[in-house]
Design a protein around this motif. Structure first.
Motif, PDB file in Angstrom:
ATOM      1  N   GLU A  47       0.834  -1.193   0.000  1.00 16.82           N
ATOM      2  CA  GLU A  47       0.000   0.000   0.000  1.00 16.82           C
ATOM      3  C   GLU A  47       0.874   1.250   0.000  1.00 16.82           C
ATOM      4  OE1 GLU A  47      -2.864  -0.091   3.092  1.00 16.82           O
ATOM      5  OE2 GLU A  47      -4.127  -1.534   2.043  1.00 16.82           O
ATOM      6  N   GLU A  48       0.386   2.261  -0.680  1.00 14.38           N
ATOM      7  CA  GLU A  48       1.185   3.446  -0.926  1.00 14.38           C
ATOM      8  C   GLU A  48       1.441   4.270   0.337  1.00 14.38           C
ATOM      9  OE1 GLU A  48      -0.161   5.212  -5.042  1.00 14.38           O
ATOM     10  OE2 GLU A  48      -1.844   4.234  -4.052  1.00 14.38           O
ATOM     11  N   HIS A  49       2.706   4.669   0.509  1.00 17.90           N
ATOM     12  CA  HIS A  49       3.057   5.600   1.575  1.00 17.90           C
ATOM     13  C   HIS A  49       3.148   7.018   1.016  1.00 17.90           C
ATOM     14  CE1 HIS A  49       3.637   2.438   4.429  1.00 17.90           C
ATOM     15  NE2 HIS A  49       4.603   1.880   3.749  1.00 17.90           N
ATOM     16  N   HIS A  50       3.359   7.128  -0.301  1.00 17.34           N
ATOM     17  CA  HIS A  50       3.412   8.418  -0.971  1.00 17.34           C
ATOM     18  C   HIS A  50       2.504   8.373  -2.197  1.00 17.34           C
ATOM     19  CE1 HIS A  50       7.244   8.182   1.193  1.00 17.34           C
ATOM     20  NE2 HIS A  50       7.222   9.488   1.231  1.00 17.34           N
ATOM     21  N   ILE A  51       1.793   9.442  -2.452  1.00 18.51           N
ATOM     22  CA  ILE A  51       1.005   9.527  -3.686  1.00 18.51           C
ATOM     23  C   ILE A  51       1.230  10.886  -4.336  1.00 18.51           C
ATOM     24  CG2 ILE A  51      -0.825   7.961  -2.896  1.00 18.51           C
ATOM     25  CD1 ILE A  51      -2.560  10.573  -2.601  1.00 18.51           C
TER      26      ILE A  51
ATOM     27  N   ILE B 232       2.102  14.582   5.917  1.00 16.35           N
ATOM     28  CA  ILE B 232       2.257  15.927   5.377  1.00 16.35           C
ATOM     29  C   ILE B 232       1.850  15.923   3.914  1.00 16.35           C
ATOM     30  CG2 ILE B 232       4.689  15.582   4.714  1.00 16.35           C
ATOM     31  CD1 ILE B 232       5.164  18.488   5.669  1.00 16.35           C
ATOM     32  N   ALA B 233       1.277  17.027   3.458  1.00 15.63           N
ATOM     33  CA  ALA B 233       0.814  17.126   2.071  1.00 15.63           C
ATOM     34  C   ALA B 233       1.197  18.482   1.488  1.00 15.63           C
ATOM     35  CB  ALA B 233      -0.701  16.930   2.005  1.00 15.63           C
ATOM     36  N   PHE B 234       1.540  18.463   0.201  1.00 14.68           N
ATOM     37  CA  PHE B 234       1.929  19.685  -0.500  1.00 14.68           C
ATOM     38  C   PHE B 234       1.104  19.829  -1.785  1.00 14.68           C
ATOM     39  CE2 PHE B 234       5.622  18.405   1.927  1.00 14.68           C
ATOM     40  CZ  PHE B 234       6.086  19.594   2.464  1.00 14.68           C
ATOM     41  N   LYS B 235       0.775  21.067  -2.103  1.00 18.23           N
ATOM     42  CA  LYS B 235       0.152  21.382  -3.385  1.00 18.23           C
ATOM     43  C   LYS B 235       0.940  22.520  -3.997  1.00 18.23           C
ATOM     44  CE  LYS B 235      -4.265  22.421  -5.609  1.00 18.23           C
ATOM     45  NZ  LYS B 235      -5.703  22.680  -5.384  1.00 18.23           N
ATOM     46  N   ASN B 236       1.489  22.259  -5.196  1.00 12.18           N
ATOM     47  CA  ASN B 236       2.392  23.238  -5.825  1.00 12.18           C
ATOM     48  C   ASN B 236       3.525  23.607  -4.864  1.00 12.18           C
ATOM     49  OD1 ASN B 236       0.853  23.379  -8.230  1.00 12.18           O
ATOM     50  ND2 ASN B 236      -0.521  24.862  -7.277  1.00 12.18           N
ATOM     51  N   GLU B 237       4.046  22.558  -4.170  1.00  8.23           N
ATOM     52  CA  GLU B 237       5.168  22.682  -3.231  1.00  8.23           C
ATOM     53  C   GLU B 237       4.828  23.489  -1.977  1.00  8.23           C
ATOM     54  OE1 GLU B 237       7.596  20.762  -3.932  1.00  8.23           O
ATOM     55  OE2 GLU B 237       6.746  20.342  -5.902  1.00  8.23           O
TER      56      GLU B 237
ATOM     57  N   LEU C 287     -12.534   8.745  -4.353  1.00  7.13           N
ATOM     58  CA  LEU C 287     -11.413   9.502  -4.897  1.00  7.13           C
ATOM     59  C   LEU C 287     -11.394   9.291  -6.404  1.00  7.13           C
ATOM     60  CD1 LEU C 287      -8.821  11.074  -3.897  1.00  7.13           C
ATOM     61  CD2 LEU C 287      -7.595   8.933  -4.208  1.00  7.13           C
ATOM     62  N   ILE C 288     -11.013  10.317  -7.158  1.00  2.09           N
ATOM     63  CA  ILE C 288     -10.941  10.152  -8.609  1.00  2.09           C
ATOM     64  C   ILE C 288     -10.015   8.988  -8.945  1.00  2.09           C
ATOM     65  CG2 ILE C 288     -11.421  12.569  -9.133  1.00  2.09           C
ATOM     66  CD1 ILE C 288      -8.387  12.905  -9.639  1.00  2.09           C
ATOM     67  N   LYS C 289     -10.302   8.288 -10.026  1.00  3.30           N
ATOM     68  CA  LYS C 289      -9.553   7.095 -10.365  1.00  3.30           C
ATOM     69  C   LYS C 289      -8.181   7.411 -10.958  1.00  3.30           C
ATOM     70  CE  LYS C 289     -13.589   4.161 -11.192  1.00  3.30           C
ATOM     71  NZ  LYS C 289     -14.303   3.301 -12.159  1.00  3.30           N
ATOM     72  N   GLU C 290      -8.108   8.533 -11.663  1.00  2.14           N
ATOM     73  CA  GLU C 290      -6.857   8.871 -12.349  1.00  2.14           C
ATOM     74  C   GLU C 290      -5.851   9.427 -11.359  1.00  2.14           C
ATOM     75  OE1 GLU C 290      -9.730  10.295 -13.044  1.00  2.14           O
ATOM     76  OE2 GLU C 290     -10.410   9.207 -14.793  1.00  2.14           O
ATOM     77  N   LYS C 291      -4.559   9.012 -11.569  1.00  2.00           N
ATOM     78  CA  LYS C 291      -3.489   9.603 -10.774  1.00  2.00           C
ATOM     79  C   LYS C 291      -2.953  10.813 -11.499  1.00  2.00           C
ATOM     80  CE  LYS C 291      -1.666   6.009  -7.828  1.00  2.00           C
ATOM     81  NZ  LYS C 291      -0.469   5.335  -7.373  1.00  2.00           N
TER      82      LYS C 291
ATOM     83  N   GLY D  96      -1.752  14.834  -9.744  1.00  2.00           N
ATOM     84  CA  GLY D  96      -1.599  16.161 -10.325  1.00  2.00           C
ATOM     85  C   GLY D  96      -0.528  16.933  -9.574  1.00  2.00           C
ATOM     86  N   ASN D  97      -0.919  18.092  -9.030  1.00  3.73           N
ATOM     87  CA  ASN D  97       0.057  18.907  -8.291  1.00  3.73           C
ATOM     88  C   ASN D  97      -0.024  18.664  -6.778  1.00  3.73           C
ATOM     89  OD1 ASN D  97      -2.391  20.079  -7.809  1.00  3.73           O
ATOM     90  ND2 ASN D  97      -1.857  22.115  -8.598  1.00  3.73           N
ATOM     91  N   LEU D  98      -0.727  17.593  -6.401  1.00  2.00           N
ATOM     92  CA  LEU D  98      -0.840  17.228  -4.992  1.00  2.00           C
ATOM     93  C   LEU D  98       0.127  16.099  -4.662  1.00  2.00           C
ATOM     94  CD1 LEU D  98      -2.380  17.349  -2.226  1.00  2.00           C
ATOM     95  CD2 LEU D  98      -3.889  15.572  -3.171  1.00  2.00           C
ATOM     96  N   LYS D  99       0.941  16.286  -3.627  1.00  3.68           N
ATOM     97  CA  LYS D  99       1.863  15.255  -3.158  1.00  3.68           C
ATOM     98  C   LYS D  99       1.576  14.987  -1.688  1.00  3.68           C
ATOM     99  CE  LYS D  99       5.574  16.759  -6.284  1.00  3.68           C
ATOM    100  NZ  LYS D  99       6.973  17.272  -6.360  1.00  3.68           N
ATOM    101  N   VAL D 100       1.407  13.709  -1.340  1.00  2.12           N
ATOM    102  CA  VAL D 100       1.086  13.362   0.047  1.00  2.12           C
ATOM    103  C   VAL D 100       2.057  12.305   0.551  1.00  2.12           C
ATOM    104  CG1 VAL D 100      -0.713  12.622   1.656  1.00  2.12           C
ATOM    105  CG2 VAL D 100      -1.359  13.782  -0.472  1.00  2.12           C
TER     106      VAL D 100
END
Length: 214
Positions: free
Chosen positions: A117-121, A134-139, A210-214, A124-128
């Protein structure tokens, strides 16, 4: 990775130990619930495979103890055949459920799925980073609360599935939560405001996904 296998059937323990060691895992064995808990607190366990019925402490009680004090994945084994038992196990925190008798290869496949299971995803411009919470959007740090991270993680783990309010309450707030189920809507609204309105879809009368597309 470290796997704990707890079952009062010694032959079953030996068989599963051989299979998982062949796959390269470190294996710890317990013949009852109390021994399983002792191993959990003395070793870093990534996945616990627990038999439902064990002496001294049941697999369900062990599952509750592990989930209360860590992020170890739990896979329940049982000879029980009722759907209500499976539902109870999942509501109490188990990540998966396998009914006896089973082929060891199937169990290993299910175990590997849990461990991957994913620890990071990145969406788009969202990184978790779920481990770092912690989560970032556009850094930019979104400063998500723990509950918002847990809610997002629940959606990621169930990508492609529609989750009802009850599903989300059980998985994120816990089975003992006795508050208003509308808190789910409130948290999702706030989460959307931070990560983007289009990432969590509403299915009227059914729930959210959640949307299906990464």
């Amino acid at each position: 990775m470290n796997i704990l296998i707890a079952d009062d059937e010694k032959d079953m323990l030996k068989i599963l130990e051989a299979y998982f060691k062949k796959e390269g895992y470190n294996v710890f064995l317990a013949e009852d619930g109390e021994q399983a808990i002792e191993i959990f607190y003395s070793e870093k366990i990534d996945l616990a495979i627990l038999d439902w019925m064990m002496p001294f402490n049941s697999g369900i009680n062990v599952c509750k103890e592990l989930k209360k004090n860590g992020e170890t994945k739990v896979l329940m084994l049982t000879a029980k055949s009722e759907d209500e038992d499976e539902l109870q196990a999942l509501k109490l925190g188990a990540d998966d459920y396998v009914r006896k008798p089973f082929h060891p290869g199937i169990l290993i496949t299910r175990a590997k799925k849990l461990l991957k299971e994913e620890h990071h995803i990145v969406i788009g411009n969202l990184k978790v980073d779920f481990k770092g919470k912690i989560a970032f959007k556009n850094e930019e740090n979104l400063n998500l609360t723990k509950k918002e991270i847990d809610l997002l993680n629940c959606f990621v783990r169930n990508r492609g599935n529609i989750l009802s309010r009850e599903d989300l309450l059980v998985n994120v707030w816990g089975i003992d939560y006795d508050g208003d189920d509308r808190t789910v809507d409130t948290h999702i609204r706030r989460l959307r405001e931070k990560i983007g309105e289009d990432l969590i879809q509403t299915h009227r009368g059914l729930g959210y996904s959640l949307i299906k597309e990464k």
